[in-house]
Write an enzyme that holds these catalytic residues in place. Structure first.
Site, PDB file in Angstrom:
ATOM      1  N   THR A  29       1.152  -0.989  -0.061  1.00 27.02           N
ATOM      2  CA  THR A  29      -0.257  -0.202  -0.133  1.00 27.02           C
ATOM      3  C   THR A  29       0.931   0.983   0.210  1.00 27.02           C
ATOM      4  OG1 THR A  29      -1.691  -1.208   0.851  1.00 27.02           O
ATOM      5  CG2 THR A  29      -1.826   1.337   1.182  1.00 27.02           C
ATOM      6  N   GLN A 102      -4.604  -7.528  -6.082  1.00 25.94           N
ATOM      7  CA  GLN A 102      -5.116  -7.484  -4.531  1.00 25.94           C
ATOM      8  C   GLN A 102      -6.517  -7.288  -4.339  1.00 25.94           C
ATOM      9  OE1 GLN A 102      -3.421  -6.355  -0.742  1.00 25.94           O
ATOM     10  NE2 GLN A 102      -3.212  -9.200  -1.138  1.00 25.94           N
ATOM     11  N   HIS A 178      -7.981 -10.774  -1.151  1.00 27.68           N
ATOM     12  CA  HIS A 178      -7.224 -10.714   0.431  1.00 27.68           C
ATOM     13  C   HIS A 178      -7.868 -11.361   1.459  1.00 27.68           C
ATOM     14  CE1 HIS A 178      -4.686  -8.868   3.391  1.00 27.68           C
ATOM     15  NE2 HIS A 178      -4.897  -7.118   2.516  1.00 27.68           N
ATOM     16  N   ASN A 181      -4.977 -10.286   7.471  1.00 27.85           N
ATOM     17  CA  ASN A 181      -4.271  -9.303   7.761  1.00 27.85           C
ATOM     18  C   ASN A 181      -5.516  -8.549   8.443  1.00 27.85           C
ATOM     19  OD1 ASN A 181      -1.831  -9.435   7.021  1.00 27.85           O
ATOM     20  ND2 ASN A 181      -1.467  -8.119   5.852  1.00 27.85           N
ATOM     21  N   ARG A 230      -4.596 -14.850  -0.222  1.00 30.34           N
ATOM     22  CA  ARG A 230      -3.640 -13.916   0.940  1.00 30.34           C
ATOM     23  C   ARG A 230      -4.334 -14.465   2.026  1.00 30.34           C
ATOM     24  NH1 ARG A 230      -0.138  -8.982   1.894  1.00 30.34           N
ATOM     25  NH2 ARG A 230       1.505 -10.274   2.032  1.00 30.34           N
ATOM     26  N   ASN A 238      -4.124  -5.767  13.482  1.00 31.82           N
ATOM     27  CA  ASN A 238      -5.668  -4.862  12.841  1.00 31.82           C
ATOM     28  C   ASN A 238      -6.041  -5.800  14.055  1.00 31.82           C
ATOM     29  OD1 ASN A 238      -4.392  -3.045  11.270  1.00 31.82           O
ATOM     30  ND2 ASN A 238      -4.781  -4.327   9.106  1.00 31.82           N
ATOM     31  N   GLY A 320       8.188  -8.113   0.265  1.00 30.45           N
ATOM     32  CA  GLY A 320       7.806  -6.519   0.420  1.00 30.45           C
ATOM     33  C   GLY A 320       8.727  -5.937  -0.075  1.00 30.45           C
ATOM     34  N   ARG A 321       9.032  -4.881   1.459  1.00 28.04           N
ATOM     35  CA  ARG A 321       9.398  -3.685   1.048  1.00 28.04           C
ATOM     36  C   ARG A 321      11.524  -3.652   0.613  1.00 28.04           C
ATOM     37  NH1 ARG A 321       8.503  -0.308   6.678  1.00 28.04           N
ATOM     38  NH2 ARG A 321       5.983  -0.233   6.284  1.00 28.04           N
TER      39      ARG A 321
END
Length: 362
Positions: A29, A102, A178, A181, A230, A238, A320-321
Protein backbone atom coordinates in the site's frame (compact mmCIF):
# COMPACT_ATOMS: atom_id res chain seq x y z
CA UNK A 1 28.28 -24.19 -12.19
CA UNK A 2 24.82 -23.68 -10.69
CA UNK A 3 24.31 -23.05 -6.99
CA UNK A 4 21.38 -23.63 -4.66
CA UNK A 5 20.36 -19.99 -5.05
CA UNK A 6 19.97 -20.41 -8.82
CA UNK A 7 16.59 -22.06 -8.18
CA UNK A 8 15.13 -18.60 -7.51
CA UNK A 9 15.84 -17.58 -11.10
CA UNK A 10 14.23 -20.57 -12.79
CA UNK A 11 10.78 -20.34 -14.43
CA UNK A 12 7.61 -21.77 -12.93
CA UNK A 13 3.84 -21.51 -13.25
CA UNK A 14 1.07 -20.47 -10.88
CA UNK A 15 -2.08 -21.80 -12.48
CA UNK A 16 -2.20 -20.31 -15.98
CA UNK A 17 0.37 -17.62 -15.15
CA UNK A 18 3.89 -18.36 -16.43
CA UNK A 19 6.60 -16.75 -14.31
CA UNK A 20 10.14 -16.02 -15.51
CA UNK A 21 11.51 -16.50 -11.98
CA UNK A 22 10.37 -17.44 -8.49
CA UNK A 23 10.54 -13.98 -6.94
CA UNK A 24 7.27 -12.11 -6.40
CA UNK A 25 6.69 -8.54 -5.36
CA UNK A 26 4.25 -8.57 -2.46
CA UNK A 27 1.32 -6.11 -2.43
CA UNK A 28 2.41 -2.80 -0.93
CA UNK A 29 0.00 0.00 0.00
CA UNK A 30 1.43 3.38 -1.06
CA UNK A 31 -1.61 5.73 -0.72
CA UNK A 32 -1.11 7.60 -3.98
CA UNK A 33 -4.43 7.02 -5.79
CA UNK A 34 -6.13 10.39 -6.01
CA UNK A 35 -8.56 11.80 -6.80
CA UNK A 36 -11.47 9.35 -6.71
CA UNK A 37 -9.32 6.34 -5.77
CA UNK A 38 -7.92 6.23 -9.33
CA UNK A 39 -4.29 5.14 -9.85
CA UNK A 40 -2.15 7.88 -11.37
CA UNK A 41 0.31 7.68 -14.30
CA UNK A 42 3.09 7.48 -11.71
CA UNK A 43 1.83 4.00 -10.82
CA UNK A 44 2.47 2.79 -14.37
CA UNK A 45 6.08 3.88 -14.03
CA UNK A 46 6.36 2.36 -10.55
CA UNK A 47 5.10 -1.08 -11.52
CA UNK A 48 6.88 -1.02 -14.87
CA UNK A 49 10.18 -0.41 -13.10
CA UNK A 50 9.64 -3.61 -11.08
CA UNK A 51 8.45 -5.84 -13.91
CA UNK A 52 11.52 -8.11 -13.68
CA UNK A 53 9.84 -9.85 -10.73
CA UNK A 54 8.39 -13.20 -11.74
CA UNK A 55 5.06 -11.91 -10.46
CA UNK A 56 3.91 -8.49 -9.33
CA UNK A 57 1.03 -8.54 -6.86
CA UNK A 58 -0.43 -5.06 -7.13
CA UNK A 59 -1.33 -3.12 -4.02
CA UNK A 60 -4.51 -3.95 -2.13
CA UNK A 61 -7.43 -2.49 -4.08
CA UNK A 62 -10.93 -2.06 -2.71
CA UNK A 63 -13.80 -3.84 -4.41
CA UNK A 64 -16.35 -1.16 -3.49
CA UNK A 65 -16.56 2.25 -1.80
CA UNK A 66 -17.54 0.53 1.47
CA UNK A 67 -14.39 -1.59 1.27
CA UNK A 68 -11.98 1.32 1.71
CA UNK A 69 -10.05 1.71 4.93
CA UNK A 70 -7.11 4.00 4.20
CA UNK A 71 -6.68 7.38 2.54
CA UNK A 72 -6.00 7.45 -1.22
CA UNK A 73 -5.97 3.71 -1.84
CA UNK A 74 -7.12 2.55 -5.29
CA UNK A 75 -10.36 0.90 -6.29
CA UNK A 76 -11.43 -1.47 -9.06
CA UNK A 77 -15.16 -0.68 -9.18
CA UNK A 78 -15.41 2.39 -11.46
CA UNK A 79 -14.77 2.77 -15.18
CA UNK A 80 -12.09 5.40 -14.50
CA UNK A 81 -10.27 3.02 -12.17
CA UNK A 82 -10.36 0.17 -14.69
CA UNK A 83 -9.02 2.46 -17.42
CA UNK A 84 -6.19 3.69 -15.22
CA UNK A 85 -5.22 0.17 -14.18
CA UNK A 86 -5.06 -0.80 -17.88
CA UNK A 87 -2.21 1.66 -18.42
CA UNK A 88 -0.37 -0.03 -15.54
CA UNK A 89 -0.84 -3.59 -16.77
CA UNK A 90 0.21 -2.47 -20.26
CA UNK A 91 3.42 -0.99 -18.83
CA UNK A 92 4.22 -4.22 -16.99
CA UNK A 93 3.44 -6.46 -19.96
CA UNK A 94 5.53 -4.25 -22.27
CA UNK A 95 8.51 -5.14 -20.08
CA UNK A 96 7.72 -8.83 -20.08
CA UNK A 97 6.21 -8.93 -16.58
CA UNK A 98 3.15 -10.57 -15.07
CA UNK A 99 0.82 -8.82 -12.63
CA UNK A 100 -2.22 -9.78 -10.55
CA UNK A 101 -4.49 -7.49 -8.54
CA UNK A 102 -5.20 -7.98 -4.85
CA UNK A 103 -8.95 -7.69 -4.17
CA UNK A 104 -9.58 -5.98 -0.83
CA UNK A 105 -12.37 -5.23 1.58
CA UNK A 106 -11.06 -3.88 4.88
CA UNK A 107 -14.19 -4.59 6.92
CA UNK A 108 -13.86 -3.03 10.36
CA UNK A 109 -10.38 -1.55 9.72
CA UNK A 110 -11.78 1.74 8.48
CA UNK A 111 -12.95 5.18 9.53
CA UNK A 112 -16.23 6.91 8.78
CA UNK A 113 -14.37 9.80 7.09
CA UNK A 114 -13.21 7.39 4.36
CA UNK A 115 -16.62 5.88 3.60
CA UNK A 116 -19.70 7.14 1.73
CA UNK A 117 -21.68 9.65 3.75
CA UNK A 118 -23.70 8.05 6.51
CA UNK A 119 -21.88 4.70 6.36
CA UNK A 120 -19.89 3.01 9.09
CA UNK A 121 -17.46 0.10 8.66
CA UNK A 122 -18.95 -3.37 8.34
CA UNK A 123 -17.71 -6.52 10.03
CA UNK A 124 -18.86 -10.04 10.91
CA UNK A 125 -19.78 -8.73 14.37
CA UNK A 126 -20.12 -5.27 15.88
CA UNK A 127 -16.74 -5.43 17.63
CA UNK A 128 -14.44 -2.45 17.26
CA UNK A 129 -10.83 -3.37 16.44
CA UNK A 130 -7.98 -2.18 18.63
CA UNK A 131 -6.27 -0.67 15.61
CA UNK A 132 -5.60 2.53 13.70
CA UNK A 133 -5.96 3.58 10.09
CA UNK A 134 -4.56 6.36 7.88
CA UNK A 135 -6.93 9.26 7.23
CA UNK A 136 -6.64 12.89 6.16
CA UNK A 137 -5.74 13.62 9.79
CA UNK A 138 -2.95 11.03 9.92
CA UNK A 139 -3.25 7.81 11.88
CA UNK A 140 -6.56 7.61 13.78
CA UNK A 141 -8.39 4.93 15.75
CA UNK A 142 -10.72 2.92 13.54
CA UNK A 143 -14.45 3.57 13.84
CA UNK A 144 -16.89 1.18 15.51
CA UNK A 145 -18.40 -1.20 12.92
CA UNK A 146 -21.83 -2.67 12.44
CA UNK A 147 -22.42 -6.36 11.81
CA UNK A 148 -23.19 -7.34 8.24
CA UNK A 149 -26.73 -8.64 7.95
CA UNK A 150 -27.12 -12.13 6.56
CA UNK A 151 -29.08 -10.80 3.61
CA UNK A 152 -26.20 -8.44 2.69
CA UNK A 153 -23.67 -11.22 2.14
CA UNK A 154 -24.78 -12.23 -1.40
CA UNK A 155 -24.24 -8.65 -2.59
CA UNK A 156 -20.81 -8.61 -0.94
CA UNK A 157 -19.86 -11.79 -2.79
CA UNK A 158 -21.12 -10.25 -6.02
CA UNK A 159 -18.85 -7.23 -5.40
CA UNK A 160 -15.85 -9.58 -5.31
CA UNK A 161 -17.05 -11.34 -8.46
CA UNK A 162 -17.47 -8.08 -10.38
CA UNK A 163 -14.14 -6.72 -9.12
CA UNK A 164 -12.42 -9.83 -10.48
CA UNK A 165 -14.07 -9.34 -13.85
CA UNK A 166 -13.02 -5.68 -13.81
CA UNK A 167 -9.43 -6.71 -13.06
CA UNK A 168 -9.35 -8.95 -16.13
CA UNK A 169 -10.84 -6.15 -18.22
CA UNK A 170 -8.02 -3.95 -16.93
CA UNK A 171 -5.48 -6.43 -18.26
CA UNK A 172 -4.40 -8.22 -15.10
CA UNK A 173 -3.13 -11.79 -15.44
CA UNK A 174 -5.21 -12.80 -12.43
CA UNK A 175 -6.25 -11.75 -8.95
CA UNK A 176 -5.35 -12.45 -5.35
CA UNK A 177 -8.27 -12.45 -2.89
CA UNK A 178 -7.07 -10.70 0.27
CA UNK A 179 -8.10 -12.94 3.17
CA UNK A 180 -5.26 -11.91 5.50
CA UNK A 181 -4.03 -9.24 7.92
CA UNK A 182 -7.25 -8.77 9.87
CA UNK A 183 -9.37 -7.49 6.98
CA UNK A 184 -12.94 -8.51 6.23
CA UNK A 185 -12.58 -12.15 5.15
CA UNK A 186 -9.96 -12.73 7.86
CA UNK A 187 -12.36 -11.19 10.38
CA UNK A 188 -14.94 -13.82 9.44
CA UNK A 189 -12.35 -16.58 9.85
CA UNK A 190 -11.29 -15.73 13.40
CA UNK A 191 -13.27 -16.27 16.60
CA UNK A 192 -11.74 -13.10 18.06
CA UNK A 193 -13.73 -10.97 15.60
CA UNK A 194 -16.54 -13.31 14.53
CA UNK A 195 -19.22 -13.84 17.21
CA UNK A 196 -22.04 -14.62 14.78
CA UNK A 197 -24.60 -17.33 15.53
CA UNK A 198 -25.77 -17.88 11.94
CA UNK A 199 -24.34 -19.86 9.00
CA UNK A 200 -21.20 -17.67 8.96
CA UNK A 201 -20.24 -17.96 12.63
CA UNK A 202 -19.48 -20.42 15.40
CA UNK A 203 -17.91 -23.56 13.97
CA UNK A 204 -14.79 -23.61 11.80
CA UNK A 205 -16.95 -24.80 8.92
CA UNK A 206 -19.17 -21.75 9.26
CA UNK A 207 -16.31 -19.29 9.76
CA UNK A 208 -14.56 -20.51 6.60
CA UNK A 209 -17.78 -20.24 4.59
CA UNK A 210 -17.33 -16.66 3.36
CA UNK A 211 -13.76 -17.34 2.25
CA UNK A 212 -14.92 -20.38 0.30
CA UNK A 213 -17.91 -18.61 -1.25
CA UNK A 214 -15.93 -15.52 -2.29
CA UNK A 215 -13.08 -17.49 -3.84
CA UNK A 216 -15.54 -19.84 -5.56
CA UNK A 217 -17.36 -16.84 -7.05
CA UNK A 218 -14.13 -15.24 -8.25
CA UNK A 219 -12.87 -18.53 -9.72
CA UNK A 220 -16.18 -19.00 -11.52
CA UNK A 221 -15.98 -15.45 -12.92
CA UNK A 222 -12.41 -15.46 -14.25
CA UNK A 223 -11.25 -19.07 -14.00
CA UNK A 224 -9.56 -20.81 -11.06
CA UNK A 225 -6.20 -20.83 -12.84
CA UNK A 226 -6.15 -17.03 -12.57
CA UNK A 227 -7.29 -16.93 -8.93
CA UNK A 228 -5.10 -16.85 -5.82
CA UNK A 229 -5.67 -16.19 -2.11
CA UNK A 230 -3.62 -14.55 0.63
CA UNK A 231 -3.70 -15.88 4.22
CA UNK A 232 -1.89 -14.90 7.43
CA UNK A 233 -2.60 -17.60 10.04
CA UNK A 234 -0.92 -16.10 13.11
CA UNK A 235 -0.39 -12.42 12.39
CA UNK A 236 -1.60 -10.09 15.16
CA UNK A 237 -1.98 -7.04 12.92
CA UNK A 238 -5.26 -5.15 12.95
CA UNK A 239 -6.32 -6.96 16.13
CA UNK A 240 -6.42 -10.33 14.34
CA UNK A 241 -6.52 -13.30 16.71
CA UNK A 242 -8.05 -16.73 17.02
CA UNK A 243 -8.13 -19.19 19.92
CA UNK A 244 -6.88 -22.12 17.79
CA UNK A 245 -5.53 -21.09 14.39
CA UNK A 246 -3.98 -24.42 13.32
CA UNK A 247 -7.18 -26.39 12.70
CA UNK A 248 -8.92 -23.25 11.42
CA UNK A 249 -6.41 -22.62 8.66
CA UNK A 250 -5.96 -26.30 7.85
CA UNK A 251 -9.68 -26.47 7.12
CA UNK A 252 -9.59 -23.16 5.23
CA UNK A 253 -6.88 -24.53 2.93
CA UNK A 254 -8.76 -27.82 2.47
CA UNK A 255 -11.81 -25.88 1.34
CA UNK A 256 -9.73 -23.79 -1.04
CA UNK A 257 -8.17 -26.94 -2.47
CA UNK A 258 -11.66 -28.24 -3.26
CA UNK A 259 -11.93 -25.42 -5.85
CA UNK A 260 -10.25 -27.43 -8.57
CA UNK A 261 -7.32 -25.74 -10.30
CA UNK A 262 -6.88 -22.73 -8.00
CA UNK A 263 -3.66 -20.97 -9.00
CA UNK A 264 -1.97 -20.27 -5.67
CA UNK A 265 -2.12 -19.59 -1.95
CA UNK A 266 0.12 -16.82 -0.62
CA UNK A 267 0.95 -17.24 3.08
CA UNK A 268 2.42 -14.65 5.44
CA UNK A 269 4.49 -16.63 7.93
CA UNK A 270 4.44 -15.16 11.44
CA UNK A 271 3.63 -11.53 12.20
CA UNK A 272 3.19 -9.42 9.07
CA UNK A 273 6.38 -7.43 8.59
CA UNK A 274 7.72 -8.70 11.91
CA UNK A 275 8.67 -11.80 13.89
CA UNK A 276 8.40 -14.97 11.82
CA UNK A 277 8.14 -17.04 15.01
CA UNK A 278 5.65 -15.01 17.02
CA UNK A 279 3.44 -18.08 17.56
CA UNK A 280 4.02 -21.78 16.90
CA UNK A 281 2.42 -22.88 13.65
CA UNK A 282 2.90 -25.78 11.24
CA UNK A 283 2.93 -24.22 7.75
CA UNK A 284 3.93 -27.55 6.19
CA UNK A 285 0.55 -28.93 7.27
CA UNK A 286 -1.13 -26.23 5.16
CA UNK A 287 1.14 -26.82 2.20
CA UNK A 288 0.33 -30.55 2.30
CA UNK A 289 -3.38 -29.78 1.95
CA UNK A 290 -3.13 -27.76 -1.28
CA UNK A 291 -2.33 -28.99 -4.78
CA UNK A 292 -1.75 -25.57 -6.36
CA UNK A 293 1.11 -23.11 -6.26
CA UNK A 294 2.48 -21.87 -2.95
CA UNK A 295 3.92 -18.41 -2.25
CA UNK A 296 5.72 -17.87 1.06
CA UNK A 297 6.25 -14.42 2.51
CA UNK A 298 7.84 -12.55 5.40
CA UNK A 299 11.45 -11.82 6.23
CA UNK A 300 13.11 -13.93 3.57
CA UNK A 301 16.57 -13.18 2.19
CA UNK A 302 18.22 -14.80 -0.81
CA UNK A 303 19.60 -17.77 1.12
CA UNK A 304 16.45 -18.59 3.06
CA UNK A 305 14.29 -18.07 -0.04
CA UNK A 306 16.40 -20.47 -2.08
CA UNK A 307 16.37 -23.01 0.76
CA UNK A 308 12.57 -22.87 0.99
CA UNK A 309 12.09 -23.43 -2.73
CA UNK A 310 14.74 -26.16 -2.89
CA UNK A 311 13.08 -27.99 0.00
CA UNK A 312 9.68 -27.80 -1.67
CA UNK A 313 8.24 -25.59 1.05
CA UNK A 314 7.28 -22.96 -1.53
CA UNK A 315 7.21 -22.47 -5.29
CA UNK A 316 7.68 -18.70 -5.12
CA UNK A 317 8.95 -16.30 -2.44
CA UNK A 318 7.39 -12.85 -2.07
CA UNK A 319 9.49 -9.86 -1.05
CA UNK A 320 7.81 -6.67 0.12
CA UNK A 321 9.60 -3.52 1.20
CA UNK A 322 12.92 -4.40 -0.48
CA UNK A 323 11.11 -3.89 -3.81
CA UNK A 324 10.23 -0.30 -2.87
CA UNK A 325 13.81 0.94 -2.76
CA UNK A 326 15.19 -1.64 -5.21
CA UNK A 327 13.15 -1.67 -8.42
CA UNK A 328 15.70 -4.13 -9.82
CA UNK A 329 15.62 -6.40 -6.78
CA UNK A 330 15.74 -9.56 -8.90
CA UNK A 331 19.05 -8.53 -10.49
CA UNK A 332 20.48 -7.43 -7.15
CA UNK A 333 19.65 -10.79 -5.64
CA UNK A 334 21.05 -12.60 -8.67
CA UNK A 335 24.38 -10.76 -8.48
CA UNK A 336 24.56 -10.40 -4.67
CA UNK A 337 24.62 -6.63 -5.08
CA UNK A 338 23.93 -4.43 -2.03
CA UNK A 339 20.34 -3.33 -1.43
CA UNK A 340 19.41 0.34 -1.32
CA UNK A 341 17.95 1.64 1.95
CA UNK A 342 14.29 2.55 2.23
CA UNK A 343 13.14 6.06 3.17
CA UNK A 344 10.26 5.44 5.62
CA UNK A 345 9.10 9.06 5.36
CA UNK A 346 7.92 8.53 1.78
CA UNK A 347 6.09 5.22 2.17
CA UNK A 348 2.55 6.58 2.34
CA UNK A 349 1.21 9.36 0.15
CA UNK A 350 3.11 11.99 -1.79
CA UNK A 351 4.35 12.08 -5.35
CA UNK A 352 7.27 10.63 -7.26
CA UNK A 353 9.85 11.11 -4.48
CA UNK A 354 10.32 7.80 -2.71
CA UNK A 355 8.07 6.17 -5.30
CA UNK A 356 9.63 6.14 -8.75
CA UNK A 357 13.02 7.80 -8.11
CA UNK A 358 14.92 4.91 -6.49
CA UNK A 359 17.65 4.21 -9.06
CA UNK A 360 18.53 0.77 -10.40
CA UNK A 361 22.09 -0.53 -10.36
CA UNK A 362 24.41 1.50 -12.56
Amino acid sequence: MSTDSDVLFTPTRLGSIALANRIAMAPLTRNRALPDRVPTPLAATYYGQRASAGLLIAEATQISPLGQGYLDTPGIYSAAQVTAWKTITDAVHARGGKIVLQLWHVGRISHTSLLPEGEVPVAPSAIRADSKTFTANGFEDVSAPRALALEEIPALIEDYRQAARNAITAGFDGVEVHAANGYLIDQFLRDGSNHRDDAYGGSIENRTRLLFEVVSAVAEAIGPARTGVRLSPVTPVNDAHDSNPQPLFERAVERLDSIDGLAFIHVIEGATGGDRDNLPFDYAALRARFRGGWIANNGYDKASAAAAVTAGNADVIAFGRPFISNPDLVERLRTDAPLAALDPQTLYGGGEHGYIDYPPLG
